[in-house]
Design a protein around this motif. Structure first.
Motif, mmCIF file in Angstrom:
data_model
loop_
_atom_site.group_PDB
_atom_site.id
_atom_site.type_symbol
_atom_site.label_atom_id
_atom_site.label_comp_id
_atom_site.label_asym_id
_atom_site.label_seq_id
_atom_site.Cartn_x
_atom_site.Cartn_y
_atom_site.Cartn_z
ATOM 1 N N PRO A 126 -0.215 -10.317 -23.578
ATOM 2 C CA PRO A 126 0.234 -10.776 -22.257
ATOM 3 C C PRO A 126 0.746 -9.606 -21.438
ATOM 4 N N LEU A 127 0.343 -9.584 -20.194
ATOM 5 C CA LEU A 127 0.677 -8.435 -19.355
ATOM 6 C C LEU A 127 0.749 -8.917 -17.919
ATOM 7 N N ILE A 128 1.614 -8.283 -17.181
ATOM 8 C CA ILE A 128 1.650 -8.612 -15.762
ATOM 9 C C ILE A 128 1.683 -7.316 -14.983
ATOM 10 N N THR A 129 0.922 -7.247 -13.931
ATOM 11 C CA THR A 129 0.842 -5.998 -13.179
ATOM 12 C C THR A 129 0.613 -6.245 -11.698
ATOM 13 N N GLU A 130 1.044 -5.269 -10.933
ATOM 14 C CA GLU A 130 0.686 -5.267 -9.528
ATOM 15 C C GLU A 130 -0.719 -4.703 -9.409
ATOM 16 N N LEU A 131 -1.432 -5.094 -8.390
ATOM 17 C CA LEU A 131 -2.763 -4.544 -8.191
ATOM 18 C C LEU A 131 -2.751 -3.591 -7.006
ATOM 19 N N GLY A 132 -3.567 -2.565 -7.123
ATOM 20 C CA GLY A 132 -3.734 -1.671 -5.992
ATOM 21 C C GLY A 132 -4.952 -2.090 -5.196
ATOM 22 N N ASN A 133 -5.436 -1.204 -4.357
ATOM 23 C CA ASN A 133 -6.675 -1.481 -3.647
ATOM 24 C C ASN A 133 -7.801 -0.869 -4.456
ATOM 25 N N GLY A 134 -8.736 -1.668 -4.879
ATOM 26 C CA GLY A 134 -9.798 -1.098 -5.692
ATOM 27 C C GLY A 134 -10.867 -2.097 -6.046
ATOM 28 N N GLU A 135 -11.645 -1.718 -7.046
ATOM 29 C CA GLU A 135 -12.746 -2.568 -7.465
ATOM 30 C C GLU A 135 -12.339 -3.365 -8.695
ATOM 31 N N LEU A 136 -12.688 -4.626 -8.666
ATOM 32 C CA LEU A 136 -12.531 -5.435 -9.869
ATOM 33 C C LEU A 136 -13.940 -5.708 -10.363
#
Lengths: 299, 146
Positions: free
Chosen positions: B42-52
């Motif tokens: 389990p992990l939680i993260t902020e996302l940047g601007n990029g490719e998923l």
């Protein structure tokens, strides 16, 4: 006495009005469909965000954040969502009545408002309320930017301790026929709304998926930082949801009101036509009598 | 037991973009790229601007999306992406993104003290990601038409 011509004119005028109300009904119906779709499309985000926020808060031992801080409520901020225009039955007055009820039950506190929608702004200004801001002409196309602007503003005031709580009053869209009014507490963020998750906690507990047991997260960023980003987002989403619901409810109210007006116009036309025929009949009868009596006179 | 697939959910405030079983996901985390396979902790993260990008369960070419800031929650059998904006390549207006890029560059180059650096930098990044992902469609398109 009204002449035949007067009646014809009135019937024509009522018919014209009816055309307008009928057109407005169709426009409202189309807008309602769009508003409903937008509200529906925004739901998954709200549901998932509430779920992630809840599970994050459950995993942090004692979540601390300025937006969670509770204070005695002395300065209250109320966001009131109304429509931009009337012709929607009791839609606007219902919301405003609810707002005044709320103000009365919080007498003695300092109340500041943020009206969203022209109708609410005008009415609250007449009543002499203090505005922290006002938003008009934003409900025709509800977008996330406006919700974010309002959220940032109230969060800012809250963190500065200029206000101690934030409420939002709006019409919920339950169905076309039943208007429901909602008063929700935005700040401080308390229990995350249960129904946002789509199902109740209790039913969930028995068949908990492994993914929902509270194992600790790996935090890519410090947990406070994550929480401090998630919470404002949650407030934004709540405001956006209220705006979407209110807009759908307004179109529904307008559609119902215009439908009633169209039907009413039909009744009026019927009554007028009946009257007109009677008057015409009377005129003809009178004429015949005159001719007959004139003829017998001459004979 | 390890789950065999991940349920990938991508939502934005406006809509739900995706809810699908996938084999793997690559996330543009704010502190670096994250590759997620089934059974991830389990992990939680902020996302940047990029490719998923993600690979469908049945295999095949990875699918790429542009994601502009947000959060992601990773659970062993589920990845929830709460993006502020998420777009498929075919939805991106590359011309508009190029204009935005030019505007942001001009703002960053100017000596005007009024310029909001942070905002211009973010605008630049976003335009960059959009163009990159948007151009992808063209390449894929021209390949298939050949």
């Amino acid at each position: 006495m009204a002449t035949l011509l007067d009646f014809r004119r009135r019937i024509r005028s009522v018919k014209n009005t009816q055309q307008i109300t009928r057109a407005m009904k169709f426009v409202a119906a189309a807008r309602l469909r769009r508003a409903q779709e937008a509200a529906l499309a925004a739901r998954p985000y709200a549901v998932e965000l509430a779920r992630v926020l809840r599970s994050t808060m459950a995993r942090i031992e004692s979540p601390e954040h300025p937006l969670l801080a509770k204070r005695p409520e002395n300065n209250i901020l109320v966001i009131v969502l109304t429509g931009e225009r009337g012709l929607a039955g009791a839609f606007n007055s219902n919301v405003l009545r609810k707002a005044h009820e709320f103000f009365r039950s919080h007498q003695g506190k300092k109340i500041t408002t943020i009206p969203v929608g022209k109708k609410g702004r005008d009415s609250l200004r007449r009543a002499g309320f203090r505005f922290a801001a006002e938003y008009v002409n934003v409900l025709a196309r509800v977008d996330f930017k406006t919700a974010r602007e309002i959220a940032n503003l109230v969060a800012d005031l809250y963190v500065k301790e200029e206000i101690d709580s934030v409420y939002i009053i709006f019409s919920e869209f339950k169905s076309v026929m039943v208007p429901t009014l909602a008063v929700e507490k935005l700040l401080p963020v308390e229990a995350i709304r249960e129904d946002d998750t789509g199902k109740s906690e209790q039913g969930d507990r028995e068949n908990k998926k492994p993914s929902e047991t509270p194992i600790d997260y790996i935090y890519e960023q410090p947990e406070e930082q994550i929480l401090s980003k998630l919470l404002p987002r949650y407030v934004e989403t709540q405001i956006l949801r209220a705006m979407l619901e209110s807009s759908a409810a307004e179109h529904a109210a307008r559609m119902t009101a215009m439908e009633a007006a169209t039907n009413n116009a039909n009744d009026v036309i019927e009554a007028l036509t009946l009257h007109m025929n009677k008057v015409r009949q009377a005129a003809i009868t009178k004429e015949i009598i005159e001719i007959v009596s004139g003829a017998s006179y001459g004979a | 037991m390890l789950p065999e697939a991940i349920e990938l959910i991508i939502v934005t405030p406006q809509r739900q973009l995706l809810r699908e079983k996938v084999a793997s996901v690559q996330l543009p985390g704010a502190s670096g790229e994250l590759g997620i396979l089934p059974g991830h902790a389990p992990l939680i993260t902020e996302l940047g601007n990029g490719e998923l990008s993600y690979k469908a369960s049945g295999g095949g070419e990875p699918v790429i999306l542009a994601v502009l800031s947000g959060f992601a929650e990773v659970l062993p059998d589920r990845v929830t992406v709460l993006a502020e904006t998420a777009e498929r390549p075919e939805e991106i207006d590359v011309e508009r993104a190029k204009e935005a890029l030019a505007r942001a560059e001009a703002r960053l180059k100017s000596t005007d003290p009024e310029v909001d650096w942070d905002r211009a930098t973010v605008a630049l990044q976003r335009a960059f990601v959009r163009i990159k992902v948007g151009e992808l469609r063209r390449r894929v398109h021209s390949h298939s038409s050949q």
